[in-house]
Write an enzyme that holds these catalytic residues in place. Structure first.
Site: not given
Length: 594
Positions: A2, A27, A77, A103, A478, A482, A485, A589
Site C-alpha cells: 500500500c 502501490r 492493496w 502498510n 516473461e 505479462k 498479469e 507494484k
C-alpha cells in the site's frame, strides 16, 4: 504494498495528500482515504473505493470546519478484508480521536483484536490495521503522550509495519516502521512522510529513512527515537531527480510509454556502466570476493531476468547458477563460493527481504535494484542499480530490460576481473550490448506494424502457451507472465522440448502458441508438433518469424529484443479486451507483504 503519505504543512493538507497518493497509486488502488485535522479539534475522514482522484470531489464537498495542514493518507492493496469503504484507511479508534494509516501485515492481529474486543473496544472493519488504533487508544489512557502511546503500541505488534498515527485532540502525529519502508523529509513547505520519495519529491530536496524499530514524532521538526530512546536524526539522502511521468496519462498509457522508453533507458544505462565492464571495474568497485557460482533470489519478472543473467554466467564463464523463488528460499542450501544476487525492482519486496533475513551467514550478497536507498539496498554487502528510472505500470517492462543489461554486464566484468575472460572477448560482448537500444527500437516498430491483426485473431482465446529453448526460455516465461498479469488469460511457458511431456495435451484447434525463436534448430520440430494439432503459431525472433526482431548470435543476454513484441502483445490484447493495463486487478507494484 500500500502507499502512505502524511504531512504537517503550511497550506491545507488535502492538496498535498491527494497529489502524493496519485504518485503512490501504483502501490495499491483497491481503495484510498485521507484524514485531516480540522479547526474545531476534530478529524475529517474521506474514504473511497474508487481511484484517488475521487477524493478531490469528496473534499470539495466538505461543509464542515476549516481543514488544517496536518493529515495522513493511504492507498490500499487489499490483504485482510475485502474491498470496501469500511476497510479503507485511515482507521479510527472508538471515539474518533486516533486515526491510523498502516502498510504491512500484523501477524498477531487476530489475538490482539480478540483481547481488545473483550476489553470493550468496537471494531468497524475487517482489517488487521485497525488494532493499532485501539492499542494506541488504550495507551493514551495511561499516558496522554502520543509518542509514548505509539511506542508502547508497536511494542505489542509482530509482523511488519509502516504506520502514521494522528491525534485529533492535540494535532500531534507519530510514525513508526518495522520491515516496511517509510521516510521523512523537511522543507519550507512543511514536514512530510511517505512510503516512497516519489510521493513528496515535488516539495523536498532530501529525506531520512526510518530504520526498523524507529518511532518518530512529526512536529515542525522531526523527533527521532529508537526502542524508546532519543537518537539523532539519520543522515539525509538527496532526493533523486524528479520523475518525468505525467499524472495526466490515461489508463494503459504508462505501460505503453514505458515499453517505448526501453531503448532510451537502455542507452542511459549503458552510458553509465558500459565503460567499466570490459576493464573489470564494474565488478571490482563492488568490493565483493571472487565467486564460483551464482544464486539468484527473486520473484516474478525479476526472477525471469535473473535466469537470463545466470544463464549468461554459465554460457560465458562455465560457472554454475541457480534461481530460487524468494518466497520458497527458506532452508535452501548455499554452497561455498556462492554469490547470492537478490533482485527486486523496488528493493522493498517482502519475500526477498525475508529470504535475506533467513539466508545463512558468511556468504556475500549483492542487491540488484532500481533504488539503491531501498531496504534491500541498505541491508546487503553491495548494491547495483539497474537505473531504469520511475516505472508506474504495475507490469514491469523497462526494469526487466535494464536488470538484464546491468546484470549481464556484471557477469562479464566479474569474469574479466577473475581472469576467466580476456579483455578482447569482453569488449566484443560489450559492443553487442551497445547494439541493444537500436534492436529494442526496431522490435517495437515491427510489433506496432504486425501485431494488430494477430491480437484481433487471438482475442477470444482463453489460454496461451509460450515456448522457447535455451536462452529463449526465460523470455517465454516473461511473455506468459505479462499476458497473465494484464489480460487475465491463462498463459503457461515451457521449454519447447517439454511439450511432449504433458503440455501438448492443451493444444487444440486455434490454441495460440507463442514461440521465442532465437534460431535453435530444434524449434522447427516443436513447432511442427503444435501445428499438427491445430495450434495457432506466433513466432517472434529470427528472419521468417511472424514478428522479426534483430538478433545477434553472440548476444550475451540472448534474444532480448524479443521481449518487446511479447510486452506489446499482452498490452494490445488487454486494451482490446477493455482492461486497465496500468493497474491490473488484484495486483500492485512494490510488493511489501509476504
Amino acid at each position: 504494498m500500500c502507499g502512505i503519505i502524511a504531512c504537517r504543512a503550511i497550506e491545507p493538507a488535502p492538496g498535498y495528500l491527494i497529489a502524493g497518493l496519485k504518485r503512490l497509486e501504483y502501490r495499491g488502488y483497491d481503495s484510498a482515504g485521507i484524514a485531516v485535522t480540522a479547526a474545531d479539534g476534530t478529524t475529517a475522514v474521506f474514504r473511497t473505493t474508487s481511484r484517488v482522484d475521487s477524493l478531490t470531489g469528496l473534499v470539495d464537498g466538505w461543509a464542515g470546519p476549516l481543514l488544517a495542514g496536518t493529515g495522513i493518507g493511504h492507498t490500499r492493496w487489499a490483504t485482510h478484508g475485502g474491498v470496501s469503504e469500511q476497510n479503507a484507511h485511515p482507521h479510527q479508534d472508538c471515539e474518533g480521536r486516533v486515526s491510523v494509516v498502516h502498510n504491512g501485515i500484523l501477524d498477531n492481529a487476530d489475538r490482539l483484536r480478540a483481547e481488545l474486543v473483550h476489553a470493550g473496544h468496537r471494531f468497524s472493519s475487517e482489517v488487521d490495521s485497525e488494532v493499532i488504533c485501539h492499542l494506541v487508544e488504550d495507551r493514551l489512557l495511561v499516558s496522554d503522550d502520543l509518542l509514548d502511546a505509539v511506542s508502547g503500541a508497536v511494542a505489542q505488534l509482530t509482523g511488519s509495519w509502516a504506520l502514521v498515527v494522528l491525534d485529533a485532540r492535540t494535532g500531534r502525529m507519530v510514525a513508526a516502521a518495522h520491515r516496511s519502508p517509510l521516510l521523512a523529509a523537511r522543507s519550507t513547505a512543511g514536514v512530510f512522510l511517505a512510503s516512497d520519495i516519489s510521493a513528496i519529491g515535488d516539495w523536498v530536496e532530501e529525506f531520512h529513512i526510518l530504520a526498523d524499530g524507529d518511532v518518530i514524532e512529526v512536529t515542525n521538526d522531526l523527533v527521532w527515537t529508537h526502542a524508546g530512546t532519543p537518537v539523532a536524526v539519520p543522515t539525509a539522502i538527496p532526493r533523486p531527480p524528479r520523475p518525468t511521468f505525467s499524472l495526466t496519462l490515461e489508463a494503459d498509457d504508462h505501460m505503453a510509454a514505458e515499453i517505448l522508453e526501453q531503448p532510451e533507458a537502455a542507452t542511459r544505462l549503458l552510458e553509465e556502466v558500459g565503460g567499466r565492464i570490459a576493464t573489470g571495474a564494474l565488478w571490482n568497485d563492488l568490493g565483493l570476493p571472487r565467486f564460483d557460482r551464482m544464486r539468484v533470489v527473486a520473484c516474478g519478472t525479476s526472477l525471469n531476468a535473473g535466469e537470463v543473467i545466470g544463464s549468461a554466467l554459465s554460457r560465458l564463464g562455465g560457472l554454475a547458477h541457480s534461481s530460487v523463488v524468494a518466497s520458497e528460499a527458506a532452508g535452501s542450501v548455499v554452497e561455498p563460493g556462492t554469490l547470492t544476487v537478490m533482485m527486486s525492482q523496488s528493493g522493498e519486496t517482502a519475500d526477498v527481504l525475508r529470504a535475506l533475513d533467513e539466508s545463512p551467514e558468511g556468504f556475500p550478497v549483492l542487491a540488484l535494484v532500481n533504488n539503491v536507498h531501498s531496504t534491500l539496498g541498505r541491508k546487503v554487502d553491495a548494491v547495483l542499480s539497474c537505473s531504469a528510472g520511475p516505472e508506474i505500470g504495475v507490469a514491469a517492462t523497462k526494469t526487466f530490460v535494464c536488470q538484464i543489461l546491468v546484470g549481464t554486464g556484471l557477469v562479464i566484468s566479474s569474469l574479466v576481473a577473475s581472469g576467466r575472460m580476456d579483455t578482447a572477448q569482453a569488449r566484443r560482448l560489450v559492443n553487442d550490448l551497445y547494439l541493444v537500444p537500436e534492436q529494442l527500437a526496431e522490435a517495437a516498430a515491427a510489433a506496432r506494424a504486425l501485431l494488430p491483426p494477430l491480437v484481433d485473431e487471438v482475442r477470444g482465446a482463453k489460454g496461451f502457451l509460450f515456448l522457447g529453448r535455451g536462452a529463449g526460455v526465460a523470455y517465454a516465461a516473461e511473455g506468459a507472465l505479462k499476458l497473465k498479469e494484464i489480460t487475465y488469460r491463462w498463459a503457461e511457458a515451457y521449454p519447447a522440448g517439454e511439450l511432449k511431456h504433458g503440455p501438448l495435451a492443451l493444444v487444440e484447434q486455434g490454441t495460440p502458441v507463442v514461440v521465442v525463436d532465437d534460431g535453435d534448430p530444434r524449434l522447427a520440430g516443436n513447432i511442427a508438433e503444435v501445428r499438427a494439432r491445430g495450434g495457432r503459431i506466433i513466432t517472434i525472433g529470427r528472419a521468417g518469424s511472424s514478428i522479426e526482431v534483430p538478433l545477434s548470435l553472440a548476444a550475451p543476454c540472448g534474444p532480448l529484443a524479443a521481449v518487446v513484441p511479447l510486452q506489446m502483445l499482452a498490452l494490445g490484447l488487454a486494451v482490446e479486451l477493455g482492461f486497465d493495463a496500468d493497474k491490473p486487478r488484484n495486483l500492485a507494484k512494490s510488493v511489501t507483504v509476504d
